[in-house]
Scaffold this motif. Sequence first.
Motif, PDB file in Angstrom:
ATOM      1  N   ASP A 220       0.826  -1.203   0.000  1.00 26.62           N
ATOM      2  CA  ASP A 220       0.000   0.000   0.000  1.00 26.62           C
ATOM      3  C   ASP A 220       0.864   1.257   0.000  1.00 26.62           C
ATOM      4  O   ASP A 220       2.084   1.205   0.130  1.00 26.62           O
ATOM      5  CB  ASP A 220      -0.906  -0.001   1.236  1.00 26.62           C
ATOM      6  N   THR A 221       0.180   2.389  -0.146  1.00 22.78           N
ATOM      7  CA  THR A 221       0.837   3.687  -0.105  1.00 22.78           C
ATOM      8  C   THR A 221       0.405   4.440   1.136  1.00 22.78           C
ATOM      9  O   THR A 221      -0.782   4.456   1.487  1.00 22.78           O
ATOM     10  CB  THR A 221       0.460   4.516  -1.355  1.00 22.78           C
ATOM     11  N   ALA A 232      -8.254  13.593   2.316  1.00 18.59           N
ATOM     12  CA  ALA A 232      -9.245  12.514   2.197  1.00 18.59           C
ATOM     13  C   ALA A 232     -10.265  12.835   1.118  1.00 18.59           C
ATOM     14  O   ALA A 232     -10.643  11.964   0.319  1.00 18.59           O
ATOM     15  CB  ALA A 232      -9.931  12.298   3.547  1.00 18.59           C
ATOM     16  N   LEU A 235      -8.717  12.386  -2.402  1.00 15.48           N
ATOM     17  CA  LEU A 235      -8.610  10.978  -2.811  1.00 15.48           C
ATOM     18  C   LEU A 235      -9.982  10.412  -3.175  1.00 15.48           C
ATOM     19  O   LEU A 235     -10.119   9.693  -4.168  1.00 15.48           O
ATOM     20  CB  LEU A 235      -7.972  10.152  -1.689  1.00 15.48           C
ATOM     21  N   SER A 242      -9.359   5.018   0.795  1.00 13.59           N
ATOM     22  CA  SER A 242      -8.263   5.113   1.754  1.00 13.59           C
ATOM     23  C   SER A 242      -8.770   4.829   3.152  1.00 13.59           C
ATOM     24  O   SER A 242      -9.974   4.912   3.419  1.00 13.59           O
ATOM     25  CB  SER A 242      -7.620   6.507   1.707  1.00 13.59           C
ATOM     26  N   THR A 243      -7.844   4.508   4.043  1.00 12.49           N
ATOM     27  CA  THR A 243      -8.189   4.272   5.450  1.00 12.49           C
ATOM     28  C   THR A 243      -7.202   5.021   6.327  1.00 12.49           C
ATOM     29  O   THR A 243      -6.024   5.183   5.951  1.00 12.49           O
ATOM     30  CB  THR A 243      -8.130   2.767   5.790  1.00 12.49           C
ATOM     31  N   LEU A 249      -3.000   8.582   5.842  1.00 11.88           N
ATOM     32  CA  LEU A 249      -3.927   7.647   5.203  1.00 11.88           C
ATOM     33  C   LEU A 249      -3.149   6.562   4.471  1.00 11.88           C
ATOM     34  O   LEU A 249      -2.036   6.792   3.993  1.00 11.88           O
ATOM     35  CB  LEU A 249      -4.812   8.394   4.187  1.00 11.88           C
ATOM     36  N   THR A 250      -3.756   5.394   4.387  1.00 12.39           N
ATOM     37  CA  THR A 250      -3.177   4.289   3.616  1.00 12.39           C
ATOM     38  C   THR A 250      -4.144   3.910   2.510  1.00 12.39           C
ATOM     39  O   THR A 250      -5.355   3.852   2.725  1.00 12.39           O
ATOM     40  CB  THR A 250      -2.917   3.063   4.514  1.00 12.39           C
ATOM     41  N   THR A 251      -3.603   3.676   1.318  1.00 10.26           N
ATOM     42  CA  THR A 251      -4.442   3.329   0.179  1.00 10.26           C
ATOM     43  C   THR A 251      -3.743   2.293  -0.684  1.00 10.26           C
ATOM     44  O   THR A 251      -2.510   2.164  -0.655  1.00 10.26           O
ATOM     45  CB  THR A 251      -4.751   4.575  -0.675  1.00 10.26           C
ATOM     46  N   GLU A 252      -4.534   1.545  -1.455  1.00  6.64           N
ATOM     47  CA  GLU A 252      -3.958   0.549  -2.365  1.00  6.64           C
ATOM     48  C   GLU A 252      -3.449   1.193  -3.653  1.00  6.64           C
ATOM     49  O   GLU A 252      -2.770   0.541  -4.443  1.00  6.64           O
ATOM     50  CB  GLU A 252      -5.001  -0.519  -2.697  1.00  6.64           C
ATOM     51  N   VAL A 258      -1.690   8.756  -6.083  1.00  2.00           N
ATOM     52  CA  VAL A 258      -2.030   9.579  -4.916  1.00  2.00           C
ATOM     53  C   VAL A 258      -1.474  10.983  -5.089  1.00  2.00           C
ATOM     54  O   VAL A 258      -2.153  11.984  -4.822  1.00  2.00           O
ATOM     55  CB  VAL A 258      -1.481   8.935  -3.630  1.00  2.00           C
TER      56      VAL A 258
END
Length: 302
Positions: A220-221, A232, A235, A242-243, A249-252, A258
């Motif tokens: 993830d990024t 947020a 994105l 994202s979470t 934040l972390t995103t796939e 991003v």
Amino acid sequence: MITVEHLSKTYGDVRAVDDITFSCRPGAVTGFLGPNGAGKSTTMRVIAGLTPATAGSTAVAGVRYHDIPNPGTQVGVLLDASAQHVGRTGREILALGATTMGLPMSRVEEMLELVSLTPSEAKRRVGDYSLGMRQRLGIAHALLGDPKILILDEPANGLDPAGIHWMRSLLRTYADRGGTILLSSHLLHEVQIIADEIIVIGNGRIVAQGTKAELLQSADTFVQAADASALANALTSAGIASTPSRDGLTTEASPEQVGKAAAAAGVALIELRPADGAGLEEMFLQLTTQSQRDVITEGDQA
């Protein structure tokens, strides 16, 4: 160099290690990962000549451990920091090791200084040592003969953050000088920082191996901005899920995707990078799901 070829080890009806093959090259730290009972310690014990293999072979610098003359000067081993004579002092244990290997006593003082055991601590009996102090003593003993190869099982156990940072720097320097390191650890973040190559084992079998970059290429990024809310929204507007993760934040999505989404929305980023630690942890859990002792399913309470 360490080589393991088609190694298997069986205890009764239990196959602790099942036909595994890998190698550890000079100048690199190889992280050896797996859940409890996966076969890591058994493999390391076979390499160090402490446990006979049921099938297959292992070699250190091209020969079996038992065939190495004065092995302590060629291979440093730390498999259990608590397996030391509790009635002896730290200095006595190193002195006995130096005598056995034919080393000068000056080497004992050098190692005590290297691992930051003070003169007063070196005079104390090991039975009075904390786990962290035993780890330092164990590392000193492993390095006593100035070996070219290190085999370390959970060497960071019991070390405080400063001690872990010290150990990381020590091992990195050792590898950069051409040493070979096989390192087992449950501290995935530390493995992520120090390891050049990673081997993941589950249920006695290797489920993944390769360079750190290869294994984490789909990680993830992680992204962080001064205005978390604006980030947020940027994105989300770009169709990127994202979470929350730590302070960002972390995103796939990839770092490039991003970065473009943030730039289009005029959001200034503080940090943008692969989510290394989270990526390694996620990869580890995915690869070893079937061999985890504790499995969290949907609906389980934290």
